[in-house]
Design a protein around this motif. Structure first.
Motif, PDB file in Angstrom:
ATOM      1  N   LYS A   1      27.739  32.230  38.590  1.00  0.00           N
ATOM      2  CA  LYS A   1      29.106  31.962  38.996  1.00  0.00           C
ATOM      3  C   LYS A   1      29.740  30.877  38.124  1.00  0.00           C
ATOM      4  CE  LYS A   1      31.454  31.351  43.378  1.00  0.00           C
ATOM      5  NZ  LYS A   1      31.500  29.983  43.890  1.00  0.00           N
ATOM      6  N   GLY A   2      28.902  29.963  37.633  1.00  0.00           N
ATOM      7  CA  GLY A   2      29.406  28.878  36.791  1.00  0.00           C
ATOM      8  C   GLY A   2      30.098  29.382  35.534  1.00  0.00           C
ATOM      9  N   GLN A   3      29.691  30.565  35.037  1.00  0.00           N
ATOM     10  CA  GLN A   3      30.321  31.121  33.847  1.00  0.00           C
ATOM     11  C   GLN A   3      31.784  31.449  34.119  1.00  0.00           C
ATOM     12  OE1 GLN A   3      28.672  31.940  30.656  1.00  0.00           O
ATOM     13  NE2 GLN A   3      27.333  30.384  31.508  1.00  0.00           N
ATOM     14  N   THR A   4      32.047  32.067  35.263  1.00  0.00           N
ATOM     15  CA  THR A   4      33.424  32.367  35.638  1.00  0.00           C
ATOM     16  C   THR A   4      34.203  31.075  35.856  1.00  0.00           C
ATOM     17  OG1 THR A   4      32.485  34.200  36.866  1.00  0.00           O
ATOM     18  CG2 THR A   4      34.826  33.796  37.157  1.00  0.00           C
ATOM     19  N   GLU A   5      33.566  30.128  36.541  1.00  0.00           N
ATOM     20  CA  GLU A   5      34.268  28.878  36.828  1.00  0.00           C
ATOM     21  C   GLU A   5      34.627  28.146  35.548  1.00  0.00           C
ATOM     22  OE1 GLU A   5      31.947  26.604  39.565  1.00  0.00           O
ATOM     23  OE2 GLU A   5      32.605  27.801  41.276  1.00  0.00           O
ATOM     24  N   ALA A   6      33.698  28.132  34.581  1.00  0.00           N
ATOM     25  CA  ALA A   6      33.991  27.472  33.309  1.00  0.00           C
ATOM     26  C   ALA A   6      35.153  28.167  32.612  1.00  0.00           C
ATOM     27  CB  ALA A   6      32.752  27.469  32.417  1.00  0.00           C
ATOM     28  N   ALA A   7      35.138  29.499  32.624  1.00  0.00           N
ATOM     29  CA  ALA A   7      36.209  30.249  31.967  1.00  0.00           C
ATOM     30  C   ALA A   7      37.553  29.985  32.645  1.00  0.00           C
ATOM     31  CB  ALA A   7      35.886  31.745  31.982  1.00  0.00           C
ATOM     32  N   ARG A   8      37.544  30.043  33.970  1.00  0.00           N
ATOM     33  CA  ARG A   8      38.800  29.797  34.695  1.00  0.00           C
ATOM     34  C   ARG A   8      39.273  28.370  34.490  1.00  0.00           C
ATOM     35  NH1 ARG A   8      40.498  33.477  38.407  1.00  0.00           N
ATOM     36  NH2 ARG A   8      42.494  32.639  37.749  1.00  0.00           N
ATOM     37  N   SER A   9      38.344  27.410  34.443  1.00  0.00           N
ATOM     38  CA  SER A   9      38.749  26.016  34.295  1.00  0.00           C
ATOM     39  C   SER A   9      39.358  25.759  32.922  1.00  0.00           C
ATOM     40  CB  SER A   9      37.563  25.075  34.541  1.00  0.00           C
ATOM     41  OG  SER A   9      36.746  25.016  33.394  1.00  0.00           O
ATOM     42  N   LEU A  10      39.076  26.650  31.953  1.00  0.00           N
ATOM     43  CA  LEU A  10      39.692  26.514  30.631  1.00  0.00           C
ATOM     44  C   LEU A  10      41.049  27.207  30.582  1.00  0.00           C
ATOM     45  CD1 LEU A  10      36.497  27.148  28.524  1.00  0.00           C
ATOM     46  CD2 LEU A  10      37.849  25.064  28.440  1.00  0.00           C
ATOM     47  N   GLY A  11      41.444  27.803  31.691  1.00  0.00           N
ATOM     48  CA  GLY A  11      42.760  28.426  31.755  1.00  0.00           C
ATOM     49  C   GLY A  11      42.760  29.928  31.568  1.00  0.00           C
ATOM     50  N   MET A  12      41.563  30.528  31.441  1.00  0.00           N
ATOM     51  CA  MET A  12      41.537  31.986  31.321  1.00  0.00           C
ATOM     52  C   MET A  12      41.928  32.614  32.657  1.00  0.00           C
ATOM     53  SD  MET A  12      38.221  33.077  29.117  1.00  0.00           S
ATOM     54  CE  MET A  12      37.618  32.078  27.771  1.00  0.00           C
ATOM     55  N   SER A  13      42.631  33.744  32.577  1.00  0.00           N
ATOM     56  CA  SER A  13      42.967  34.483  33.794  1.00  0.00           C
ATOM     57  C   SER A  13      41.694  35.168  34.305  1.00  0.00           C
ATOM     58  CB  SER A  13      44.027  35.535  33.490  1.00  0.00           C
ATOM     59  OG  SER A  13      43.483  36.516  32.625  1.00  0.00           O
ATOM     60  N   HIS A  14      41.782  35.692  35.521  1.00  0.00           N
ATOM     61  CA  HIS A  14      40.632  36.413  36.070  1.00  0.00           C
ATOM     62  C   HIS A  14      40.214  37.552  35.135  1.00  0.00           C
ATOM     63  CE1 HIS A  14      38.000  38.221  39.034  1.00  0.00           C
ATOM     64  NE2 HIS A  14      38.574  39.373  38.802  1.00  0.00           N
ATOM     65  N   GLY A  15      41.209  38.298  34.640  1.00  0.00           N
ATOM     66  CA  GLY A  15      40.923  39.418  33.758  1.00  0.00           C
ATOM     67  C   GLY A  15      40.280  38.969  32.455  1.00  0.00           C
ATOM     68  N   GLN A  16      40.807  37.899  31.860  1.00  0.00           N
ATOM     69  CA  GLN A  16      40.219  37.391  30.611  1.00  0.00           C
ATOM     70  C   GLN A  16      38.788  36.932  30.832  1.00  0.00           C
ATOM     71  OE1 GLN A  16      43.182  34.419  29.686  1.00  0.00           O
ATOM     72  NE2 GLN A  16      43.954  35.586  27.955  1.00  0.00           N
ATOM     73  N   ALA A  17      38.565  36.221  31.930  1.00  0.00           N
ATOM     74  CA  ALA A  17      37.213  35.729  32.218  1.00  0.00           C
ATOM     75  C   ALA A  17      36.254  36.899  32.366  1.00  0.00           C
ATOM     76  CB  ALA A  17      37.224  34.866  33.469  1.00  0.00           C
ATOM     77  N   MET A  18      36.716  37.956  33.048  1.00  0.00           N
ATOM     78  CA  MET A  18      35.881  39.153  33.215  1.00  0.00           C
ATOM     79  C   MET A  18      35.586  39.789  31.862  1.00  0.00           C
ATOM     80  SD  MET A  18      34.609  40.561  35.857  1.00  0.00           S
ATOM     81  CE  MET A  18      34.404  40.076  37.540  1.00  0.00           C
TER      82      MET A  18
END
Lengths: 277, 254
Positions: free
Chosen positions: A172-189
């Motif tokens: 889950k930390g991978q998604t959280e790191a991506a989102r915390s950098l400003g990526m959208s849900h779709g970009q993080a996916m």
């Protein structure tokens, strides 16, 4: 390290450890002896000349070539490729739907996956080929079309479950790191989660590919023209024409020539993925 | 402490509350962080300090209350949270480097996808940030080949490459082997010296004492006490603060 009575341990107590070794040596000798007996029995009792005549007739083996490769194996691979491409695309969408926060998506995906996995692939294939035209007046053109669509529908349900497990295995930390950098849900996916999920699922996915390749044999039951025969139909028609099992044996060997490298490749990719992590 | 009075605070938390089911983790947090200020948040585990930090960039959605980042209410329904997050750097306890990407790609990917920076500029920025944390020679390695301390320094570089106005540190050294804590704290201290606004959840009392402008002690979901480190560590007003510090210092000495 307790081995007293009442404490459930997997290891046998040290004093008894030597005993199983000697029995297993004895067992191994028995096994060798038994195998030898069976081999001798087969060598004596089986009519090898007849077996070769009905299963490995050299002229019939040669007769299969080149069409068993240029036509039958090619068709098997075409059905596999289209079926897998469709199944993968549909399967990823289904997996994302199952993980969606939007409930109707989740329900639809869950029902689809349960229904398809609960049905025989052959029934789905026959339904696509003969049921759809009667029931809904939908005619998917060509054997390639009908076969590939049916295989895609069947495999998508299994692939969806593999993909979902892969996505859930990404921390889950991978998604959280991506989102915390400003990526959208779709970009993080797309950029972070799915690439990692695919590394995780390469071995089970290769397994699905092998299963799908074998399932192309089912297409032999729907109307097949001369040009669209895959390996099983080719072998079966060969058996009918020659009253000999050789064509089917050759078809089997061609299947193995395709599936064995794939399972080996899966193992290699798995080891490499593990090394890079 | 560098901002002049009346300036918009970098972070402004107003009556922040967060419940998980029936468990109320944050029970009315008010905290203002001026631009350039360094705030350390201390407290026992389970006191809500990580949740507080995760509410600032909305990794957790507050149940009620407001979070303002540079005057923008990020809890407002029409707020573009992705744009705000790009300006708020976060460093995690478990590093969370993207394990399928090289060190360099870890630092460039969000610059390109989120900020739309051209690849060359993103790489230049990444190299500058990696140099800052002393890891430019590791640019082509994958995270798994780095030590925990190196991974955390890359994670800091990754956050800095976005030009954040605030940096959040969520127990950034808690998962590290003791001998690797120093290198990460050094990078954090340098960052503080350069004037970065920092919100640091930490168990490192030495770091808090040296670097923080203010230290906030969280207990049972509220900020029980908030004052400059000298004051809070030498003469805590609250009995609970005193007892917490006593426990922590005993551990450090034993």
């Amino acid at each position: 390290m307790t081995s007293g009575a009442g404490s459930p341990t997997n290891e046998p107590p040290p004093s008894r450890r030597r005993l199983p070794v000697s029995t297993s040596t004895l067992g191994q000798w028995a096994l060798y002896g038994g195998t030898l007996a069976v081999v001798i029995f087969l060598a004596v009792a089986v009519d090898w000349a007849r077996l070769q005549d009905k299963m490995f007739r050299t002229d019939l083996v040669l007769d299969q070539f080149p069409r068993i490769v240029t036509q039958a194996a090619k068709n098997t691979l075409i059905f596999t490729a289209f079926g897998f491409a469709g199944g993968l695309a549909l399967g990823v969408v289904l997996a994302l739907m199952r993980l969606s926060t939007f409930r109707p998506y989740r329900w639809f995906a869950a029902v689809y996956i349960d229904v398809i996995r609960g049905l025989p692939a052959l029934l789905v294939l026959i339904f696509i080929a003969f049921g759809l035209p009667i029931a809904l007046d939908i005619r998917i053109p060509g054997t390639y079309g009908r076969g590939s669509v049916a295989l895609a529908i069947v495999s998508s349900a299994y692939i969806a479950e593999v993909v979902r497990a892969g996505i859930e295995a990404v921390p889950k930390g991978q998604t959280e790191a991506a989102r915390s950098l400003g990526m959208s849900h779709g970009q993080a996916m797309r950029r972070i989660v799915i690439p990692q999920a695919f590394r995780i699922i390469i071995p089970p996915m290769t397994n699905e590919l092998v299963l799908l390749l074998k399932d192309t044999a089912l297409i032999s039951v729907i109307g097949v023209t001369e040009a669209t025969k895959e390996l099983t139909r080719f072998g079966r028609d060969g058996v009918n024409a020659s009253a000999n099992a050789t064509p089917l044996v050759v078809a089997g060997l061609v299947y193995l020539a395709l599936t064995l490298p794939m399972t080996r490749l899966a193992g290699y990719l798995e080891r490499r993925a593990r090394a890079s992590r | 402490m560098t901002a002049e009075p009346g300036a918009v605070p970098a972070v402004d938390l107003q009556d922040l509350r967060k419940s998980f089911g029936r468990l109320e983790v944050l029970r009315g947090i008010d905290l203002r962080v001026a631009a350039g200020e360094k705030i350390c948040i201390i407290g026992a585990s389970g006191s809500g300090k990580s949740t507080l930090l995760r509410c600032v960039n909305l990794l957790e959605r507050p149940t009620s209350g407001r979070v303002l980042i540079e005057g923008v209410d990020v809890t407002a329904p029409d707020c573009d949270i992705d744009r705000v997050r790009a300006r708020v750097g976060m460093v995690f306890q478990q590093f969370n480097l993207f394990s399928h990407l090289t060190v360099e790609r870890n630092v460039t990917i969000a610059q390109e996808t989120v900020l739309g920076r051209p690849h060359d500029l993103a790489v230049d920025t990444a190299m500058a940030m990696l140099r800052r944390v002393g890891l430019e020679e590791k640019r082509h390695e994958y995270p798994a080949r780095l030590s925990g301390g190196q991974q955390q320094r890359v994670a800091i570089a990754r956050a800095l490459a976005m030009d954040p106005s605030v940096m959040l540190f969520d127990e950034a050294t808690s998962a590290l082997d003791p001998e690797l804590v120093g290198e990460v704290l050094r990078v954090m201290r340098e960052l503080a010296d350069e004037g970065m606004t920092m919100l640091v959840v930490t168990h490192e009392m030495g770091f808090a004492r040296r670097v923080a402008d203010r230290v906030a002690f969280i207990d049972e979901g509220v900020i029980l006490e908030e004052s400059p480190p000298a004051e809070l560590f030498e003469s805590p007003r609250e009995e609970r603060t005193r007892r917490f510090l006593q426990r922590v210092l005993e551990r450090d000495e034993s």
